[in-house]
Design a protein around this motif. Structure first.
Motif, PDB file in Angstrom:
ATOM      1  N   SER A  53     -28.969  62.008 -68.001  1.00 18.41           N
ATOM      2  CA  SER A  53     -27.927  62.940 -67.549  1.00 18.41           C
ATOM      3  C   SER A  53     -28.513  64.269 -67.107  1.00 18.41           C
ATOM      4  O   SER A  53     -28.043  64.865 -66.128  1.00 18.41           O
ATOM      5  N   ALA A  54     -29.546  64.747 -67.820  1.00 15.40           N
ATOM      6  CA  ALA A  54     -30.161  66.036 -67.478  1.00 15.40           C
ATOM      7  C   ALA A  54     -30.706  66.015 -66.050  1.00 15.40           C
ATOM      8  O   ALA A  54     -30.482  66.952 -65.273  1.00 15.40           O
ATOM      9  N   LEU A  55     -31.423  64.936 -65.697  1.00 16.40           N
ATOM     10  CA  LEU A  55     -32.001  64.871 -64.357  1.00 16.40           C
ATOM     11  C   LEU A  55     -30.942  64.557 -63.295  1.00 16.40           C
ATOM     12  O   LEU A  55     -30.971  65.126 -62.193  1.00 16.40           O
ATOM     13  N   ILE A  56     -30.002  63.683 -63.616  1.00 16.03           N
ATOM     14  CA  ILE A  56     -28.933  63.370 -62.663  1.00 16.03           C
ATOM     15  C   ILE A  56     -28.131  64.630 -62.342  1.00 16.03           C
ATOM     16  O   ILE A  56     -27.833  64.920 -61.169  1.00 16.03           O
ATOM     17  N   ASN A  57     -27.783  65.401 -63.370  1.00 18.20           N
ATOM     18  CA  ASN A  57     -27.048  66.657 -63.149  1.00 18.20           C
ATOM     19  C   ASN A  57     -27.853  67.625 -62.296  1.00 18.20           C
ATOM     20  O   ASN A  57     -27.310  68.291 -61.405  1.00 18.20           O
ATOM     21  N   GLY A  58     -29.169  67.700 -62.565  1.00 17.04           N
ATOM     22  CA  GLY A  58     -30.036  68.579 -61.780  1.00 17.04           C
ATOM     23  C   GLY A  58     -30.098  68.165 -60.323  1.00 17.04           C
ATOM     24  O   GLY A  58     -30.043  69.007 -59.417  1.00 17.04           O
ATOM     25  N   LEU A  59     -30.211  66.863 -60.092  1.00 14.25           N
ATOM     26  CA  LEU A  59     -30.249  66.362 -58.718  1.00 14.25           C
ATOM     27  C   LEU A  59     -28.928  66.630 -57.998  1.00 14.25           C
ATOM     28  O   LEU A  59     -28.911  66.998 -56.821  1.00 14.25           O
ATOM     29  N   CYS A  60     -27.820  66.456 -58.706  1.00 12.93           N
ATOM     30  CA  CYS A  60     -26.504  66.744 -58.110  1.00 12.93           C
ATOM     31  C   CYS A  60     -26.377  68.223 -57.753  1.00 12.93           C
ATOM     32  O   CYS A  60     -25.884  68.572 -56.675  1.00 12.93           O
ATOM     33  N   ASP A  61     -26.838  69.077 -58.668  1.00  9.13           N
ATOM     34  CA  ASP A  61     -26.755  70.524 -58.418  1.00  9.13           C
ATOM     35  C   ASP A  61     -27.598  70.941 -57.220  1.00  9.13           C
ATOM     36  O   ASP A  61     -27.334  71.967 -56.587  1.00  9.13           O
ATOM     37  N   ASN A  62     -28.634  70.129 -56.925  1.00  8.85           N
ATOM     38  CA  ASN A  62     -29.490  70.415 -55.775  1.00  8.85           C
ATOM     39  C   ASN A  62     -29.146  69.531 -54.577  1.00  8.85           C
ATOM     40  O   ASN A  62     -29.951  69.394 -53.645  1.00  8.85           O
ATOM     41  N   ALA A  63     -27.966  68.924 -54.618  1.00  9.11           N
ATOM     42  CA  ALA A  63     -27.434  68.123 -53.514  1.00  9.11           C
ATOM     43  C   ALA A  63     -28.309  66.918 -53.158  1.00  9.11           C
ATOM     44  O   ALA A  63     -28.259  66.420 -52.034  1.00  9.11           O
ATOM     45  N   ASP A  64     -29.123  66.442 -54.109  1.00  9.43           N
ATOM     46  CA  ASP A  64     -29.921  65.229 -53.881  1.00  9.43           C
ATOM     47  C   ASP A  64     -29.104  64.037 -54.372  1.00  9.43           C
ATOM     48  O   ASP A  64     -29.349  63.475 -55.445  1.00  9.43           O
ATOM     49  N   VAL A  65     -28.122  63.658 -53.582  1.00  5.89           N
ATOM     50  CA  VAL A  65     -27.194  62.605 -53.988  1.00  5.89           C
ATOM     51  C   VAL A  65     -27.902  61.253 -54.095  1.00  5.89           C
ATOM     52  O   VAL A  65     -27.647  60.482 -55.021  1.00  5.89           O
ATOM     53  N   SER A  66     -28.791  60.978 -53.149  1.00  9.61           N
ATOM     54  CA  SER A  66     -29.484  59.681 -53.157  1.00  9.61           C
ATOM     55  C   SER A  66     -30.336  59.519 -54.416  1.00  9.61           C
ATOM     56  O   SER A  66     -30.319  58.463 -55.062  1.00  9.61           O
ATOM     57  N   GLY A  67     -31.070  60.575 -54.762  1.00  9.93           N
ATOM     58  CA  GLY A  67     -31.892  60.518 -55.969  1.00  9.93           C
ATOM     59  C   GLY A  67     -31.042  60.338 -57.219  1.00  9.93           C
ATOM     60  O   GLY A  67     -31.399  59.585 -58.129  1.00  9.93           O
ATOM     61  N   ALA A  68     -29.894  61.037 -57.267  1.00  4.15           N
ATOM     62  CA  ALA A  68     -28.991  60.919 -58.410  1.00  4.15           C
ATOM     63  C   ALA A  68     -28.436  59.502 -58.516  1.00  4.15           C
ATOM     64  O   ALA A  68     -28.303  58.957 -59.619  1.00  4.15           O
ATOM     65  N   CYS A  69     -28.134  58.875 -57.358  1.00  5.24           N
ATOM     66  CA  CYS A  69     -27.602  57.510 -57.353  1.00  5.24           C
ATOM     67  C   CYS A  69     -28.639  56.503 -57.863  1.00  5.24           C
ATOM     68  O   CYS A  69     -28.304  55.569 -58.598  1.00  5.24           O
ATOM     69  N   VAL A  70     -29.889  56.700 -57.481  1.00  3.08           N
ATOM     70  CA  VAL A  70     -30.957  55.813 -57.943  1.00  3.08           C
ATOM     71  C   VAL A  70     -31.054  55.851 -59.465  1.00  3.08           C
ATOM     72  O   VAL A  70     -31.134  54.807 -60.129  1.00  3.08           O
ATOM     73  N   LEU A  71     -31.041  57.058 -60.029  1.00  3.23           N
ATOM     74  CA  LEU A  71     -31.132  57.196 -61.485  1.00  3.23           C
ATOM     75  C   LEU A  71     -29.890  56.653 -62.179  1.00  3.23           C
ATOM     76  O   LEU A  71     -29.983  56.051 -63.252  1.00  3.23           O
ATOM     77  N   MET A  72     -28.731  56.882 -61.576  1.00  3.65           N
ATOM     78  CA  MET A  72     -27.496  56.369 -62.161  1.00  3.65           C
ATOM     79  C   MET A  72     -27.534  54.846 -62.230  1.00  3.65           C
ATOM     80  O   MET A  72     -27.138  54.239 -63.230  1.00  3.65           O
ATOM     81  N   GLU A  73     -28.030  54.221 -61.161  1.00  4.02           N
ATOM     82  CA  GLU A  73     -28.136  52.758 -61.158  1.00  4.02           C
ATOM     83  C   GLU A  73     -29.103  52.282 -62.240  1.00  4.02           C
ATOM     84  O   GLU A  73     -28.828  51.330 -62.975  1.00  4.02           O
ATOM     85  N   LEU A  85     -19.531  64.474 -55.323  1.00 11.81           N
ATOM     86  CA  LEU A  85     -20.513  64.634 -54.249  1.00 11.81           C
ATOM     87  C   LEU A  85     -20.472  63.454 -53.278  1.00 11.81           C
ATOM     88  O   LEU A  85     -20.566  63.634 -52.061  1.00 11.81           O
ATOM     89  N   LEU A  86     -20.324  62.249 -53.816  1.00 15.20           N
ATOM     90  CA  LEU A  86     -20.262  61.069 -52.959  1.00 15.20           C
ATOM     91  C   LEU A  86     -19.007  61.092 -52.081  1.00 15.20           C
ATOM     92  O   LEU A  86     -19.060  60.737 -50.897  1.00 15.20           O
ATOM     93  N   LEU A  87     -17.900  61.506 -52.648  1.00 12.91           N
ATOM     94  CA  LEU A  87     -16.666  61.605 -51.860  1.00 12.91           C
ATOM     95  C   LEU A  87     -16.783  62.689 -50.796  1.00 12.91           C
ATOM     96  O   LEU A  87     -16.311  62.524 -49.674  1.00 12.91           O
ATOM     97  N   LYS A  88     -17.443  63.787 -51.157  1.00 11.11           N
ATOM     98  CA  LYS A  88     -17.640  64.885 -50.209  1.00 11.11           C
ATOM     99  C   LYS A  88     -18.461  64.428 -49.012  1.00 11.11           C
ATOM    100  O   LYS A  88     -18.226  64.843 -47.864  1.00 11.11           O
ATOM    101  N   GLU A  89     -19.450  63.556 -49.276  1.00 12.87           N
ATOM    102  CA  GLU A  89     -20.315  63.059 -48.200  1.00 12.87           C
ATOM    103  C   GLU A  89     -19.778  61.763 -47.578  1.00 12.87           C
ATOM    104  O   GLU A  89     -20.484  61.105 -46.801  1.00 12.87           O
TER     105      GLU A  89
END
Length: 478
Positions: free
Chosen positions: A411-431, A451-455
């Motif tokens: 969660s720490a890294l996924i949240n960080g990636l989201c805050d930095n608009a790295d949606v693809s990286g966050a999705c990889v970790l979520m998977e 973020l995914l809905l926004k994009e």
């Protein structure tokens, strides 16, 4: 789609690898346990059986126990390995491997699968009291009080009659999950069926202390003495602990004097509680005096006492003193642990001294193995500093060490990636997180969803949601 992004992420170099020699790398290649862990870290769970079959590794119960312990945070991956191991020639699961797997499945609330293993153990005549104590602890931790009591009540159906150890296990599970009222109710109803011992009373005293309900803890303590059950070192330690947590450290000191009078020598744990509490109250001189008194009384300081003293100095921002304590530990031959590291990191990060925190982290890597809290703190720190490259390097180093991240670390890294608009990286970790059998936290998933809905990437959102929906729910089986 996500796999390509994952490969791109994993293609970068990890700076921490320079800390390892070529000899260590060669040994890792030859070590079957390391090879197993590497396969499980890198392979999708659906193809895990095939890769393990092709590895040619011969397993033992001890090796399986070690793997399951390392992957306790990745329940479904661990389960696939457990199933594969059970099919190997000349191998039989031990009671301990079953217990490890039961604990991992319960941790991710796969209760149907957990009970399937219990029934499997029954057919093999492998069930014992500890099996049911593990299940009670896991249910209680998930706040499933009815299921906790149910587990105790059906032990006879599995030909494991409950005894005092099981009764204490039930009370302990309830008390540690802040259901001491239910524990007291069961105790009052069954204390004539199971004759309580000092451990029984200690469990209840600690439970009321956690509540917190100091008058009730004192009441149980008095009842213990009245029925002729003498307090032991554990009971005294619990009383000292709950008095300190209630802000009555001076009363706790009187308990220690009572112990001395009754010929019961205080332990390093009791001294660590006193030192820690004095530190919380900014009574740094009392903390130091208590530490010195302990040494004067011939009680050797262990890592827990040193950690309490380090924490006390961190609390009053005397970091130079913490480094002196670390030097004293080295001189006395006491090795710092992950908790030592975490106390220092937490103190430095809270003061905004993040560069020093990273220096401490790198030094501690040479002394002890970080735990999930260590990695989570460091990743979160770099994310908050918008140094995502460093956050990823810590993550990759963690993977290199074959440490399975916890839900909080993900969660720490996924949240960080989201805050930095790295949606693809966050999705990889979520998977990856879902693949390991971990349900994403509600707030973390909601952040990524927005973020995914926004994009306008509803397809990826649907893909992740389907992954979560495929995870087994949490039925209770007889």
């Amino acid at each position: 789609m996500l796999r390509q992004l994952h490969q791109k992420l994993c293609g970068r170099t990890v700076i921490f690898t320079r800390m390892y020699s070529s000899k260590e790398t060669m040994e890792a290649k030859l070590d079957p346990l390391t090879r197993l862990c590497k396969i499980m870290m890198s392979c999708k769970k659906l193809g895990l059986d095939t890769v393990l079959d092709q590895s040619g590794i011969r397993i033992s119960p001890e090796m399986v126990e070690d793997v399951l312990k390392r992957f306790e945070n990745a329940g479904m991956v661990a389960y696939r390995f457990f199933e594969w191991a059970g099919k190997q020639h000349n191998y039989e699961h031990s009671t301990r491997t079953y217990h490890s797997m039961i604990g991992s499945l319960a941790k991710i609330r796969q209760y149907q699968m957990m009970w399937d293993l219990v029934n499997e153990m029954k057919t093999k005549g492998m069930l014992n009291i500890e099996t049911f104590c593990i299940i009670m602890r896991k249910y209680a931790r998930a706040q499933k009080v009815e299921e906790t009591v149910y587990t105790f009540n059906i032990m006879n159906k599995f030909d494991v009659p409950p005894n005092l150890a099981a009764f204490n296990g039930l009370l302990s599970a309830l008390c540690k999950s802040k259901n001491v009222g239910k524990a007291q109710e069961i105790f009052d109803g069954k204390k004539n069926e199971f004759t309580p011992d000092s451990k029984t009373y200690s469990i209840l005293i600690e439970g009321w202390g956690r509540a917190p309900n100091l008058p009730k803890a004192r009441e149980v303590y008095r009842e213990m003495i009245e029925v002729g059950c003498n307090p032991d070192i554990v009971t005294y330690g619990i009383m000292v602990d709950i008095l300190c947590k209630a802000g009555r450290v001076d009363e706790a000191v009187e308990i220690v004097k009572e112990m001395d009078f009754n010929g019961c020598k205080p332990t390093s744990f009791i001294y660590s509680v006193l030192v820690h509490t004095f530190g919380l109250e900014n009574r740094i001189e009392d903390a130091i005096d208590t530490f010195l008194e302990m040494e004067k009384n011939g009680v050797e300081a262990d890592v827990a006492v040193y950690n309490s003293l380090i924490s006390a100095f961190c609390k009053v921002n005397k970091f130079q003193n913490t480094y002196r304590v670390l030097n004293d530990m080295q001189f006395k031959g006491v090795t710092p642990n992950a908790r030592t590291c975490n106390i220092l990191l937490s103190g430095l990060i809270a003061r905004g001294e993040t560069d020093d925190a990273f220096k401490v982290f790198r030094k501690m890597l040479k002394i002890c193995d970080p735990d999930a809290d260590t990695y989570t703190m460091m990743i979160k720190m770099f994310c908050e500093r918008n140094e995502m490259n460093m956050a990823r390097k810590v993550w990759k180093y963690m993977k290199l060490k074959q440490f399975v991240p916890s839900m909080h670390t993900f969660s720490a890294l996924i949240n960080g990636l989201c805050d930095n608009a790295d949606v693809s990286g966050a999705c990889v970790l979520m998977e990856e997180m879902i693949e390991k059998g971990m349900r994403p936290g509600r707030m973390t998933f909601e952040k990524l969803r927005k973020l995914l809905l926004k994009e306008e990437r509803e397809d990826v959102l649907e893909f992740l949601q389907q992954k979560i929906d495929l995870m087994v729910r949490e039925p209770l089986s007889d």
